[in-house]
Design a protein around this motif. Structure first.
Motif, mmCIF file in Angstrom:
data_model
loop_
_atom_site.group_PDB
_atom_site.id
_atom_site.type_symbol
_atom_site.label_atom_id
_atom_site.label_comp_id
_atom_site.label_asym_id
_atom_site.label_seq_id
_atom_site.Cartn_x
_atom_site.Cartn_y
_atom_site.Cartn_z
ATOM 1 N N PRO A 175 -65.326 -61.307 -1.088
ATOM 2 C CA PRO A 175 -65.873 -62.481 -0.842
ATOM 3 C C PRO A 175 -65.478 -63.580 -1.962
ATOM 4 O O PRO A 175 -66.053 -64.575 -1.971
ATOM 5 N N LYS A 176 -64.498 -63.350 -2.738
ATOM 6 C CA LYS A 176 -64.044 -64.339 -3.749
ATOM 7 C C LYS A 176 -63.687 -65.582 -3.027
ATOM 8 O O LYS A 176 -63.816 -66.651 -3.445
ATOM 9 N N GLN A 177 -62.857 -65.394 -1.816
ATOM 10 C CA GLN A 177 -62.275 -66.716 -1.196
ATOM 11 C C GLN A 177 -63.520 -67.542 -0.491
ATOM 12 O O GLN A 177 -63.343 -68.586 -0.685
ATOM 13 N N GLU A 178 -64.171 -66.821 -0.169
ATOM 14 C CA GLU A 178 -65.530 -67.480 0.373
ATOM 15 C C GLU A 178 -66.300 -68.428 -0.626
ATOM 16 O O GLU A 178 -66.791 -69.513 -0.409
ATOM 17 N N ARG A 179 -66.644 -67.685 -1.949
ATOM 18 C CA ARG A 179 -67.371 -68.385 -2.961
ATOM 19 C C ARG A 179 -66.308 -69.560 -3.469
ATOM 20 O O ARG A 179 -66.616 -70.678 -3.786
ATOM 21 N N TRP A 180 -64.805 -69.205 -3.579
ATOM 22 C CA TRP A 180 -63.920 -70.296 -3.764
ATOM 23 C C TRP A 180 -64.285 -71.323 -3.042
ATOM 24 O O TRP A 180 -64.112 -72.843 -3.374
ATOM 25 N N MET A 181 -63.998 -71.204 -1.754
ATOM 26 C CA MET A 181 -64.200 -72.393 -0.832
ATOM 27 C C MET A 181 -65.416 -73.377 -0.908
ATOM 28 O O MET A 181 -65.351 -74.466 -0.984
ATOM 29 N N ALA A 182 -66.471 -72.417 -1.070
ATOM 30 C CA ALA A 182 -67.742 -73.228 -1.378
ATOM 31 C C ALA A 182 -67.797 -74.043 -2.436
ATOM 32 O O ALA A 182 -68.233 -75.328 -2.816
ATOM 33 N N GLU A 183 -67.293 -73.475 -3.459
ATOM 34 C CA GLU A 183 -67.358 -74.069 -4.805
ATOM 35 C C GLU A 183 -66.485 -75.369 -5.074
ATOM 36 O O GLU A 183 -66.916 -76.384 -5.349
ATOM 37 N N PHE A 184 -65.252 -75.216 -4.396
ATOM 38 C CA PHE A 184 -64.211 -76.193 -4.630
ATOM 39 C C PHE A 184 -63.951 -77.311 -3.408
ATOM 40 O O PHE A 184 -63.354 -78.289 -3.354
ATOM 41 N N ARG A 185 -64.858 -77.123 -2.051
ATOM 42 C CA ARG A 185 -64.652 -77.603 -0.880
ATOM 43 C C ARG A 185 -64.717 -79.396 -1.098
ATOM 44 O O ARG A 185 -63.979 -80.132 -0.664
ATOM 45 N N GLY A 186 -65.770 -79.657 -2.054
ATOM 46 C CA GLY A 186 -65.999 -81.193 -2.365
ATOM 47 C C GLY A 186 -65.010 -82.001 -3.161
ATOM 48 O O GLY A 186 -64.795 -83.127 -3.411
ATOM 49 N N ARG A 187 -64.083 -80.954 -3.776
ATOM 50 C CA ARG A 187 -63.116 -81.729 -4.768
ATOM 51 C C ARG A 187 -61.580 -81.519 -4.011
ATOM 52 O O ARG A 187 -60.684 -81.911 -4.592
#
Length: 262
Positions: A175-187
């Motif tokens: 699930p690393k990629q899903e967490r990454w997308m959620a964290e950095f989507r706004g940036r």
């Protein structure tokens, strides 16, 4: 977060994860709409092991339920949707990447590949360009192993934004990629991020891919287990429980109300 609803039916709760009953064509339509609108969203893939991971982790489930689109990546998920009376087709990560590259070539879509080892990302870019001559790969980035400092992260995001991609393919594994997308989507400035798991390894040739007949019959998990038993045995050990949970939901013994992402 933008929502793209023109081509997509409502989310269907599968063990509490909202999965859209779509096929490849509908998924490509949503991607085209997202890019044309210049919104900001991410797409999650939902094979059975991701449904099980979300069932055990409320925060991860919220990430999936906040996506612009969550697609049925595995045959187990496709059959689950059909069992509940929904029409759906498999949206397999490697096939989605190839289809989107071809679909977007005439529209000038710019792709960024984020993930994999440096040689994997570069090899993937070369293979995609060979398969789709008009493809625009705006850049690649392979995150270092271990934790990244704030400076490293800022540099990574700046590099991605400077490439001006329309699509960022994120291949960090679930699930690393899903967490990454959620964290950095706004940036990130790109309209759309897509987490495609092992597609980087499969399409680059770094790892073998299951034969088509195993993919269609829902036996791909066995091929992958035999290929990487020490890494994947825990993931697939949960599949018997997945079958029981599916039957319990279908028969009405268990109910999983869909919790919208908060």
């Amino acid at each position: 977060m933008a929502k793209y609803t023109q081509y997509v039916a409502e989310r269907i709760s599968l063990l509490g994860v909202g999965v859209h009953a779509v096929n490849m064509t509908a998924t490509l339509d949503v991607m085209a709409e997202a890019i044309s609108q210049e919104g900001k969203g991410y797409i999650c893939l939902a094979p059975a092991h991701n449904l099980m991971a979300c069932r055990a982790d409320e925060k991860l489930r919220t990430i999936f339920n906040r996506s612009a689109l969550t697609v049925p990546d595995g045959m187990g998920t496709v059959w689950f949707l059909r069992l509940l009376g929904r029409r759906a087709g498999r949206v397999y990560g490697p096939d989605l990447m190839l289809a989107a590259c071809k679909h977007g070539a005439t529209m000038g879509w710019r792709h960024f590949l984020l993930g994999g080892a440096p040689d994997v990302a570069e090899t993937l870019a070369q293979r995609l360009r060979t398969a789709v001559p008009d493809l625009v790969v705006a850049g690649t980035y392979s995150p270092p192993f271990g934790e990244m400092t704030d400076i490293d992260t800022a540099g990574m995001l700046a590099q991605v934004n400077a490439a001006r991609p329309d699509l960022i393919w994120v291949g960090l594994g679930s699930p690393k990629q899903e967490r990454w997308m959620a964290e950095f989507r706004g940036r990130l400035d790109a309209p759309l991020l897509v987490g495609v798991g092992a597609a980087f390894d499969f399409l680059s040739g770094a790892k073998p891919q299951a034969p088509s007949w195993m993919q269609r019959s829902g036996m791909e998990w066995l091929f992958r287990l035999l290929s990487e038993p020490r890494r994947l045995w825990k993931r697939y050990a949960a599949y018997p429980l997945f079958v029981l949970l599916v039957l319990a939901q279908w028969l009405g013994f268990a109910r999983y109300p869909l919790e919208e992402g908060r």
